[in-house]
Scaffold this motif. Structure first.
Motif, short mmCIF file in Angstrom:
data_model
loop_
_atom_site.label_atom_id
_atom_site.label_comp_id
_atom_site.label_asym_id
_atom_site.label_seq_id
_atom_site.Cartn_x
_atom_site.Cartn_y
_atom_site.Cartn_z
N GLY A 167 0.80 -1.22 0.00
CA GLY A 167 0.00 0.00 0.00
C GLY A 167 0.83 1.27 0.00
N GLY A 168 2.14 1.13 -0.23
CA GLY A 168 3.00 2.32 -0.21
C GLY A 168 3.22 2.82 1.20
N PHE A 169 3.47 4.11 1.30
CA PHE A 169 3.77 4.73 2.59
C PHE A 169 2.46 5.21 3.23
CE2 PHE A 169 7.58 5.01 0.06
CZ PHE A 169 8.56 4.56 0.94
N PRO A 170 2.19 4.83 4.47
CA PRO A 170 0.94 5.24 5.11
C PRO A 170 0.92 6.74 5.37
CG PRO A 170 2.35 4.09 6.69
CD PRO A 170 3.01 3.97 5.35
N GLU A 171 0.01 7.44 4.71
CA GLU A 171 0.02 8.90 4.75
C GLU A 171 -0.54 9.48 6.03
OE1 GLU A 171 -1.58 10.44 1.06
OE2 GLU A 171 -0.35 9.05 -0.13
N GLU A 172 -1.00 8.62 6.92
CA GLU A 172 -1.40 9.10 8.25
C GLU A 172 -0.19 9.60 9.04
OE1 GLU A 172 -2.30 5.57 11.05
OE2 GLU A 172 -2.24 4.70 9.02
N TYR A 173 1.00 9.16 8.65
CA TYR A 173 2.23 9.62 9.28
C TYR A 173 2.89 10.66 8.36
CZ TYR A 173 1.46 5.23 11.75
OH TYR A 173 0.90 4.20 12.46
N ARG A 184 6.64 -2.81 9.35
CA ARG A 184 5.70 -3.77 8.77
C ARG A 184 6.45 -4.88 8.02
NH1 ARG A 184 0.88 0.31 6.53
NH2 ARG A 184 0.46 1.24 8.57
N LEU A 185 7.47 -4.50 7.26
CA LEU A 185 8.23 -5.50 6.51
C LEU A 185 9.03 -6.41 7.46
CD1 LEU A 185 9.46 -3.23 3.59
CD2 LEU A 185 7.74 -5.03 3.44
N TRP A 186 9.62 -5.82 8.49
CA TRP A 186 10.36 -6.60 9.47
C TRP A 186 9.43 -7.58 10.19
CZ3 TRP A 186 14.64 -8.53 11.29
CH2 TRP A 186 14.72 -8.93 12.64
N SER A 187 8.25 -7.10 10.59
CA SER A 187 7.30 -7.97 11.29
C SER A 187 6.80 -9.09 10.39
CB SER A 187 6.11 -7.14 11.79
OG SER A 187 6.54 -6.17 12.73
N ALA A 188 6.73 -8.81 9.07
CA ALA A 188 6.29 -9.83 8.11
C ALA A 188 7.43 -10.77 7.71
CB ALA A 188 5.72 -9.16 6.86
N LYS A 189 8.61 -10.59 8.32
CA LYS A 189 9.77 -11.45 8.08
C LYS A 189 10.24 -11.41 6.62
CE LYS A 189 8.53 -14.51 11.89
NZ LYS A 189 9.34 -13.71 12.84
N VAL A 190 10.13 -10.24 5.99
CA VAL A 190 10.69 -10.05 4.65
C VAL A 190 12.21 -10.06 4.76
CG1 VAL A 190 10.89 -8.45 2.71
CG2 VAL A 190 8.67 -8.79 3.83
N ASN A 191 12.86 -10.81 3.90
CA ASN A 191 14.32 -10.94 3.94
C ASN A 191 15.00 -9.71 3.35
OD1 ASN A 191 14.31 -13.52 5.08
ND2 ASN A 191 14.06 -14.48 3.07
N ALA A 192 16.21 -9.47 3.81
CA ALA A 192 17.04 -8.39 3.27
C ALA A 192 18.43 -8.91 2.98
CB ALA A 192 17.10 -7.22 4.25
N ASN A 193 19.05 -8.33 1.96
CA ASN A 193 20.39 -8.74 1.54
C ASN A 193 21.26 -7.50 1.42
OD1 ASN A 193 22.36 -10.69 0.34
ND2 ASN A 193 22.10 -9.35 -1.44
N LYS A 224 4.29 3.43 17.10
CA LYS A 224 4.68 2.21 17.81
C LYS A 224 3.46 1.51 18.40
CE LYS A 224 9.26 2.52 17.36
NZ LYS A 224 10.12 2.97 18.46
N GLN A 225 2.50 2.29 18.92
CA GLN A 225 1.30 1.67 19.48
C GLN A 225 0.50 0.94 18.42
OE1 GLN A 225 0.16 1.40 22.81
NE2 GLN A 225 2.33 1.91 23.00
N LYS A 226 0.54 1.42 17.20
CA LYS A 226 -0.22 0.78 16.12
C LYS A 226 0.56 -0.33 15.44
CE LYS A 226 -2.81 1.66 11.89
NZ LYS A 226 -3.36 2.67 10.95
N GLU A 227 1.85 -0.13 15.20
CA GLU A 227 2.61 -1.02 14.34
C GLU A 227 3.26 -2.19 15.08
OE1 GLU A 227 2.28 -0.61 11.22
OE2 GLU A 227 1.48 1.43 11.18
N ALA A 233 8.30 -5.07 24.12
CA ALA A 233 8.85 -3.97 23.31
C ALA A 233 7.83 -2.86 23.12
CB ALA A 233 9.32 -4.49 21.97
N ARG A 234 6.58 -3.23 22.87
CA ARG A 234 5.53 -2.20 22.71
C ARG A 234 5.23 -1.51 24.03
NH1 ARG A 234 -0.50 -3.19 20.09
NH2 ARG A 234 -1.55 -1.59 21.30
N TRP A 235 5.17 -2.27 25.11
CA TRP A 235 4.82 -1.71 26.43
C TRP A 235 5.84 -0.67 26.88
CZ3 TRP A 235 7.36 -1.88 31.17
CH2 TRP A 235 6.62 -1.43 32.26
#
Length: 254
Positions: A167-173, A184-193, A224-227, A233-235
């Motif tokens: 969805g691109g960059f969330p424009e609420e921020y 979001r990508l880190w939480s979804a376990k997307v790999n990085a090289n 942080k509260q949303k993502e 870590a969130r607390w």
């Protein structure tokens, strides 16, 4: 080019014609470093027309593709660039940033047919960084993202299809949407090289997320509260952010 599809889109959001001189420095570095490589260069300007941009910038040898339209800020402009991008990956730059030879090596490497669904990362230099901002962001993709945005946006080449699917960059921020995407990508376990010690960009000073205002930290708390998922870590984030903001702002002029 071996393919009509660029391996990389360099995407540059620009506020107005006052940025033309800085933008030319970015174009010059692209022409010097990426000549002959399968890239395209897109510019999104937040004004209605090209008034104020000199011909040598509009018709620069790096062949920028221009769009002029008022927008709601940097992330709406970045989303418009994402819509326009033809490259397999997209890397966002700011006016005044300069690309380095490490990016050349990365593009050549990608031409060998690497995994196109993973993130590719490079280091970012900030020689004129503000007080208490690192002068170098090495490529990294780990749990440090829970605490601060350790993956600098000029050092991340997103697979274009992946970023669109997100969805691109969330424009609420308005300040930290790139951080939200990374979480979001880190939480979804997307790999990085990445390649160790490979730097891609020298970033210009005065980035919006490096101005340590109350609005920045208010947005980080909300993000942080949303993502972040429920857990320690969130607390602990409100306490961490308060400590971090006090330390960062103590080093700022005035």
């Amino acid at each position: 080019m071996a393919s009509s599809i660029p391996l990389l889109t360099l995407a540059i959001p620009v506020g107005q014609s006052a940025d033309a001189t800085a933008l030319r420095a970015t174009f010059d570095s692209i022409a010097r470093t990426c000549s002959g490589l399968p890239i395209d260069v897109l510019v999104q300007v937040g004004q209605a027309d090209h008034a104020g941009f000199p011909a040598e910038v509009l018709d620069h040898p790096c062949s920028p593709q221009w769009a002029f339209e008022p927008d709601g800020g940097i992330y709406p402009a970045m989303n418009r660039l994402l819509e326009r991008a033809a490259g397999q990956r997209i890397l966002f730059l700011g006016a005044g940033d300069r690309v380095l030879s490490g990016l050349t090596g990365a593009i050549v490497r990608w031409s060998g047919g690497d995994e196109k669904s993973q993130l590719e990362l490079g280091g970012v230099r900030l020689p004129d960084a503000e007080p208490k901002v690192p002068r170098h962001y090495p490529a990294r993709w780990d749990g440090s993202l829970l605490w601060r945005n350790t993956t600098h946006h000029q050092g991340i080449a997103y697979p274009t299809a992946l970023l669109r699917d997100l969805g691109g960059f969330p424009e609420e921020y308005r300040i930290l949407a790139d951080y939200a995407v990374n979480l979001r990508l880190w939480s979804a376990k997307v790999n990085a090289n990445w390649q160790a010690e490979e730097d891609w960009v020298t970033a210009a000073a005065e980035g919006v997320s490096r101005q340590f205002t109350p609005a920045l930290y208010d947005e980080e708390r909300r993000l942080k509260q949303k993502e972040l998922p429920l857990g320690l870590a969130r607390w602990i984030q409100p306490f961490w952010i308060r400590l971090k903001s006090t330390w960062k702002r103590a080093g700022q002029p005035g």
